[in-house]
Design an enzyme around this catalytic site. Structure first.
Site, PDB file in Angstrom:
ATOM      1  N   ILE A 155      63.137  51.736  39.478  1.00  0.00           N
ATOM      2  CA  ILE A 155      62.609  51.077  38.273  1.00  0.00           C
ATOM      3  C   ILE A 155      63.275  49.705  38.090  1.00  0.00           C
ATOM      4  CG2 ILE A 155      62.413  51.227  35.754  1.00  0.00           C
ATOM      5  CD1 ILE A 155      62.246  54.335  36.156  1.00  0.00           C
ATOM      6  N   THR A 232      64.979  51.723  28.428  1.00  0.00           N
ATOM      7  CA  THR A 232      63.860  52.612  28.769  1.00  0.00           C
ATOM      8  C   THR A 232      64.371  53.750  29.658  1.00  0.00           C
ATOM      9  OG1 THR A 232      63.335  51.217  30.664  1.00  0.00           O
ATOM     10  CG2 THR A 232      62.047  50.833  28.665  1.00  0.00           C
ATOM     11  N   SER A 233      65.703  53.956  29.670  1.00  0.00           N
ATOM     12  CA  SER A 233      66.241  54.932  30.620  1.00  0.00           C
ATOM     13  C   SER A 233      66.560  56.271  29.945  1.00  0.00           C
ATOM     14  CB  SER A 233      67.462  54.353  31.315  1.00  0.00           C
ATOM     15  OG  SER A 233      67.747  55.122  32.445  1.00  0.00           O
ATOM     16  N   ARG A 234      67.687  56.381  29.287  1.00  0.00           N
ATOM     17  CA  ARG A 234      68.019  57.586  28.534  1.00  0.00           C
ATOM     18  C   ARG A 234      68.789  57.160  27.286  1.00  0.00           C
ATOM     19  NH1 ARG A 234      64.619  59.694  30.882  1.00  0.00           N
ATOM     20  NH2 ARG A 234      64.641  61.546  32.195  1.00  0.00           N
ATOM     21  N   ASP A 258      62.929  52.829  24.147  1.00  0.00           N
ATOM     22  CA  ASP A 258      61.885  53.838  24.380  1.00  0.00           C
ATOM     23  C   ASP A 258      62.517  55.227  24.383  1.00  0.00           C
ATOM     24  OD1 ASP A 258      59.183  54.642  25.181  1.00  0.00           O
ATOM     25  OD2 ASP A 258      60.122  55.190  27.091  1.00  0.00           O
ATOM     26  N   GLU A 263      66.717  62.064  20.429  1.00  0.00           N
ATOM     27  CA  GLU A 263      65.249  62.069  20.428  1.00  0.00           C
ATOM     28  C   GLU A 263      64.635  63.463  20.484  1.00  0.00           C
ATOM     29  OE1 GLU A 263      64.483  59.729  24.077  1.00  0.00           O
ATOM     30  OE2 GLU A 263      63.579  61.530  24.927  1.00  0.00           O
ATOM     31  N   HIS A 295      59.444  57.493  23.885  1.00  0.00           N
ATOM     32  CA  HIS A 295      59.546  57.912  25.292  1.00  0.00           C
ATOM     33  C   HIS A 295      58.173  57.865  25.976  1.00  0.00           C
ATOM     34  CE1 HIS A 295      62.599  60.127  27.992  1.00  0.00           C
ATOM     35  NE2 HIS A 295      61.663  59.601  28.763  1.00  0.00           N
ATOM     36  N   GLN A 296      57.526  56.731  25.879  1.00  0.00           N
ATOM     37  CA  GLN A 296      56.185  56.611  26.447  1.00  0.00           C
ATOM     38  C   GLN A 296      56.133  55.697  27.666  1.00  0.00           C
ATOM     39  OE1 GLN A 296      54.288  54.427  22.894  1.00  0.00           O
ATOM     40  NE2 GLN A 296      53.269  53.413  24.590  1.00  0.00           N
TER      41      GLN A 296
HETATM   42  P1  NAD Z   1      66.832  55.544  40.789  1.00  0.00           P
HETATM   43  O1  NAD Z   1      67.657  56.727  41.191  1.00  0.00           O
HETATM   44  O2  NAD Z   1      65.841  54.995  41.762  1.00  0.00           O
HETATM   45  O3  NAD Z   1      67.803  54.343  40.348  1.00  0.00           O
HETATM   46  C1  NAD Z   1      68.935  54.521  39.555  1.00  0.00           C
HETATM   47  C2  NAD Z   1      69.930  53.432  39.926  1.00  0.00           C
HETATM   48  O4  NAD Z   1      71.043  53.539  39.050  1.00  0.00           O
HETATM   49  C3  NAD Z   1      70.456  53.579  41.376  1.00  0.00           C
HETATM   50  O5  NAD Z   1      70.361  52.341  42.046  1.00  0.00           O
HETATM   51  C4  NAD Z   1      71.887  54.014  41.176  1.00  0.00           C
HETATM   52  O6  NAD Z   1      72.777  53.544  42.195  1.00  0.00           O
HETATM   53  C5  NAD Z   1      72.211  53.355  39.843  1.00  0.00           C
HETATM   54  N1  NAD Z   1      73.390  53.929  39.202  1.00  0.00           N
HETATM   55  C6  NAD Z   1      73.856  55.198  39.292  1.00  0.00           C
HETATM   56  N2  NAD Z   1      75.013  55.297  38.611  1.00  0.00           N
HETATM   57  C7  NAD Z   1      75.252  54.073  38.080  1.00  0.00           C
HETATM   58  C8  NAD Z   1      76.292  53.540  37.281  1.00  0.00           C
HETATM   59  N3  NAD Z   1      77.315  54.293  36.919  1.00  0.00           N
HETATM   60  N4  NAD Z   1      76.217  52.244  36.908  1.00  0.00           N
HETATM   61  C9  NAD Z   1      75.179  51.471  37.304  1.00  0.00           C
HETATM   62  N5  NAD Z   1      74.168  51.903  38.069  1.00  0.00           N
HETATM   63  C10 NAD Z   1      74.215  53.201  38.450  1.00  0.00           C
HETATM   64  O7  NAD Z   1      66.128  55.958  39.435  1.00  0.00           O
HETATM   65  P2  NAD Z   1      64.848  55.267  38.761  1.00  0.00           P
HETATM   66  O8  NAD Z   1      63.618  55.951  39.218  1.00  0.00           O
HETATM   67  O9  NAD Z   1      64.964  53.806  38.882  1.00  0.00           O
HETATM   68  O10 NAD Z   1      65.049  55.740  37.231  1.00  0.00           O
HETATM   69  C11 NAD Z   1      66.143  55.259  36.454  1.00  0.00           C
HETATM   70  C12 NAD Z   1      66.221  56.055  35.172  1.00  0.00           C
HETATM   71  O11 NAD Z   1      65.086  55.769  34.365  1.00  0.00           O
HETATM   72  C13 NAD Z   1      66.155  57.588  35.338  1.00  0.00           C
HETATM   73  O12 NAD Z   1      67.432  58.132  35.596  1.00  0.00           O
HETATM   74  C14 NAD Z   1      65.609  58.057  34.028  1.00  0.00           C
HETATM   75  O13 NAD Z   1      66.689  58.379  33.160  1.00  0.00           O
HETATM   76  C15 NAD Z   1      64.882  56.839  33.471  1.00  0.00           C
HETATM   77  N6  NAD Z   1      63.427  57.060  33.324  1.00  0.00           N
HETATM   78  C16 NAD Z   1      62.864  56.874  32.101  1.00  0.00           C
HETATM   79  C17 NAD Z   1      61.495  57.041  31.936  1.00  0.00           C
HETATM   80  C18 NAD Z   1      60.798  56.823  30.602  1.00  0.00           C
HETATM   81  O14 NAD Z   1      59.643  57.235  30.438  1.00  0.00           O
HETATM   82  N7  NAD Z   1      61.415  56.149  29.648  1.00  0.00           N
HETATM   83  C19 NAD Z   1      60.715  57.433  33.036  1.00  0.00           C
HETATM   84  C20 NAD Z   1      61.319  57.596  34.264  1.00  0.00           C
HETATM   85  C21 NAD Z   1      62.695  57.414  34.413  1.00  0.00           C
END
Ligand code: NAD
Length: 329
Positions: A155, A232-234, A258, A263, A295-296
């Site tokens: 992402i 948009t992560s957690r 998001d 939540e 969370h959309q």
């Molecule tokens: P991914 O595994 O491809 O990428 C995560 C990146 O974070 C990796 O490059 C990893 O090395 C890095 N990382 C791990 N630990 C770290 C740290 N301590 N400091 C900095 N970087 C670190 O995952 P992704 O598919 O890109 O998804 C990322 C996050 O997005 C997911 O973990 C999820 O929580 C969130 N997400 C949210 C939604 C939403 O609808 N809002 C949807 C999908 C995913």
């Protein structure tokens, strides 16, 4: 195989029904989330299918194990809500959907930035009421601004490519550097420097013990005055009370989220006729420079197709005793 699907909304069921005919499985769809109180609903099933806010802790897993569950199939990428050690102890496998549409989430992060900056949500309402004034609608150019990206996986990488198109400078922090992004001109540096140099900070790393509350009182103090923070992560990447303090003392100029630390008691539900007891979300909603979506970010047709297909493929691989390429250990 019998599969208990928890936290089911009508759209989840719609997508399962689009694809399930070619799989010889029986589904029980439950609107309720999975947690220790509802885990009993998994009786007579082989698999539970869960989403981001299901509580798959030690106690839940013990009950699932007693019910004979052998597989927990997450229909999402993040797995911070599952106690993996407890699952391993009970010999329950865990699978997820590692990649379904990084574009969906990255594009939503951009939508939050553009909305907060250019105030299109306010303009929409004003104009509909015959108010054509521009007062307080001023934004800023994204061109030449510095965007800090924390986590440059699937992402984060997609997000970097989008903001590159806007002419932004990109600085990033990740525990692993992404070579493709270095070639694109992204500059990796320490987390501290990313916070110090960014006009906009966008979070794209997973939630774990190292990243919990990565945005807190200290890191907020190190950011530029008026910084925009996008998550948009957690939710728990941001310490909510510290972000409220940062908004009150005007250090944070804009906040777009998001995801939200608490939540699970709010998101995905229509609570418009209910008294909300979470005072922190109400305080956040009171700021004119805060934008919250429920969370959309993942919620596009393309992502829903991919989530459903991969979830069913994960379950089939397990059913056929094949290698679980999307297993989380
Ligand atoms: P991914 O595994 O491809 O990428 C995560 C990146 O974070 C990796 O490059 C990893 O090395 C890095 N990382 C791990 N630990 C770290 C740290 N301590 N400091 C900095 N970087 C670190 O995952 P992704 O598919 O890109 O998804 C990322 C996050 O997005 C997911 O973990 C999820 O929580 C969130 N997400 C949210 C939604 C939403 O609808 N809002 C949807 C999908 C995913």
């Amino acid at each position: 195989m019998r599969i208990a699907v928890f936290s089911t909304k009508s759209y989840d069921q719609e997508y399962f029904e689009k694809y399930y005919k070619k799989y010889n499985y029986t589904f029980s769809f439950y609107e309720t989330a999975l947690n220790p109180d509802t885990a009993k609903l998994s009786a007579d099933c082989d698999v539970v299918c869960v989403f981001v806010n299901d509580i798959v802790n030690k106690l839940t897993i013990k009950i699932l194990s007693k019910n004979g569950i052998k597989l927990i199939a997450l229909r999402c990428a993040g797995y911070n809500n599952v106690d993996l050690d407890a699952a391993a102890k009970e010999n329950i496998k865990v699978v997820r959907v590692p990649a379904y549409s990084p574009e969906a989430v990255a594009e939503h992060a951009m939508a939050l930035i553009l909305t907060l900056n250019r105030k299109t949500h306010k303009a929409y309402n004003r104009v509909r009421e015959g108010n054509f004034s521009l007062k307080n609608l001023i934004g800023f150019n994204l061109h030449n601004k510095t965007i800090g990206v924390i986590g440059t996986g699937k992402i984060g990488e997609t997000f970097c490519k989008i903001v590159k198109g806007f002419g932004c400078k990109i600085v990033a922090y990740d525990i692993l550097e992404n070579e493709k992004l270095v070639d694109l001109g992204v500059k990796y540096m320490s987390l501290k420097k990313v916070f110090e140099q960014s006009d906009i900070v966008s979070l794209h790393c997973p939630l774990n013990k190292h990243t919990k509350h990565i945005v807190n009182q200290t890191s907020i103090a190190s950011m530029k005055d008026g910084v925009m923070i996008i998550n948009t992560s957690r939710g728990a990447l941001i310490k909510t009370e510290d972000s409220i303090e940062g908004l009150k003392n005007k250090k944070i100029g804009y906040l777009g989220i998001d995801v939200y630390e608490q939540e699970e008691n709010l998101f995905f539900e229509d609570l418009s006729e209910i008294i909300i007891e979470d005072d922190m979300i109400l305080r956040l909603l009171s700021f004119p420079n805060v934008l919250i979506t429920s969370h959309q970010a993942y919620f596009t047709k393309e992502a829903m197709d991919q989530i459903t297909i991969t979830t069913l493929d994960n379950i089939t691989a397990f059913d056929n005793g094949k290698d679980l390429k999307n297993e989380v250990k």
